[in-house]
Motif scaffolding. Structure first.
Motif: not given
Length: 412
Positions: A39-48, A57-64, A66-70, A76-82
């Motif tokens: 359900p999130y935009p692309p983020y950086n996984r190693p710090p998890l 840190t929080e998830l917002g700081a790990l986003l590649l 900002t949400p507005d960028y896309y 067209d960013l579709l999240t929570g979709v397979t």
């Protein structure tokens, strides 16, 4: 492809997110659709496994981005979709909700998932694995609320990073590793010994050359039975037994797969309109005789995104990069340059007891890989030496008065 081509990127991890950005930055003006099952935009996984689980840190700081960028970049960013299928003949991606999206170029960046152990009790409560932000949220809550004894199955980098995080948060920790030493698949014995000593000094217990046979409990896990005959009481089990590439969709569509989706250097599959990048792909490595390997790292995901973008846009291909990796455990930063295929010589530069040293791994006198602990200068020099593919003098490599980058032989 032309500038109006429709590009669909299936997988919104580091590889997919980077590719969408690079395509826009390099001038593609056609539709780009980025699809992620989280359900999130692309983020950086190693710090998890480190800062995020420890609450630093929080998830917002790990986003590649900002949400507005896309929206700003008309991605067209579709999240929570397979997706459920790829219609190659009709050039359509079919989503699980029934939608059909037409593409001119499709990029598969579906990554990998934790390997599930085929043992009884694996689905008990408090048996967890780490791959996604949601996994990390569950682990952070368990670490903070439960305390007690955590057993980690797997002595690879993820297992050791989680062990460091757990012990720092007050849990007692035991690591189970089926091989006779840690990091057996990915590191030298000197590096393995170093990390085992550092963890043991902080209270981590290791059970080596043993496997988990059964997890015991009624609703939640209470104990783990091992192949060495021991049964360990525990409050939490973390499974870090490697990952499996998410190739099912590609295989069903007739794309060639072998421990990953097989691609060429550009990221193309056996269908020229379909690419695969990141952890899901098995790619050639030019610096190692074009050996085919599946490389699980952020730098590889970013390199493949750049290679695929350049090829799709008809632009000059970037030069092949030296693969590199990293791991942070306690106060130690490990940086690895290269990949140690068929090495026949191991040299140690510096003194492990000092907490700052480098393990150099060579094949027929040519540096293949370097494992650098708290040695960023060695790491940068090693990347240059590996890229050169020239035979080197072992005496110069281990001479601390000589910077690694200066160990290249002088040519007339």
């Amino acid at each position: 492809m032309n500038n109006s081509a429709r590009v669909i990127i299936l997988g919104a991890g580091h590889a997919g997110g980077t590719l969408a950005s690079v395509l826009r930055e390099r001038g593609h003006t056609g539709p780009i659709t980025l699809i992620g099952d989280e359900p999130y935009p692309p983020y950086n996984r190693p710090p998890l496994s480190k800062a995020y689980i420890q609450g630093k840190t929080e998830l917002g700081a790990l986003l590649l981005k900002t949400p507005d960028y896309y929206q700003e970049q008309q991605i067209d960013l579709l999240t929570g979709v397979t997706a459920s299928a790829i219609d190659r003949a009709g050039q359509q991606l079919i989503l699980t909700d029934g939608r059909k999206l037409a593409y001119d170029k499709l990029v598969i960046a579906t990554g990998a998932r934790p390997r599930e152990l085929p043992i009884d009790g694996i689905h008990l409560d408090n048996v967890l694995a780490l791959r996604t932000a949601r996994d990390a949220e569950q682990l952070r809550a368990r670490f903070a609320d439960h305390g007690g004894h955590a057993v980690l199955i797997g002595g690879g980098y993820i297992g050791l990073e989680l062990a460091a995080s757990a012990i720092s948060m007050g849990l007692s920790v035991t690591v189970i590793e089926r091989e006779p030493h840690l990091l057996a698949r990915v590191a030298s014995e000197p590096l393995s010994r170093f990390f085992q000593q550092q963890h043991e000094q902080r209270g981590v217990r290791f059970v080596l050359a043993s496997q988990a046979l059964e997890l015991i409990g009624t609703d939640r896990v209470e104990a783990i039975r091992l192949s060495n005959g021991d049964t360990l009481a525990c409050d939490l089990v973390l499974v870090g037994a490697g990952v499996v590439a998410n190739t099912e969709l590609a295989a069903e569509a007739g794309l060639t797969c072998d421990n990953g989706i097989m691609v060429n250097l550009h990221g193309q599959t056996n269908d020229p309109d379909i690419y695969a990048i990141g952890d899901v792909s098995a790619r050639p490595l030019p610096l190692y005789g074009h050996r085919i390997a599946r490389v699980e790292s952020v730098p590889n995901a970013m390199e493949q995104a750049r290679l695929a973008a350049a090829h799709m846009l008809g632009q000059e291909q970037p030069k092949p990069e030296v693969q590199w990796f990293w791991s942070d455990q306690y106060e130690f930063k490990l940086q690895i340059a290269g990949m140690a295929f068929e090495c026949d010589q191991t040299l140690i530069r510096g003194e492990p007891a000092s907490g700052k040293f480098t393990v150099l791994r060579l094949r027929q006198g040519v540096l293949q890989a370097a494992e650098c602990i708290n040695s960023p200068v060695d790491f940068m020099g090693a990347k240059q030496l590996i890229a050169s593919q020239q035979p080197l003098d072992p005496a110069r490599l281990t001479d601390l008065s000589c910077k690694l980058k200066d160990a290249l032989p002088v040519t007339a």
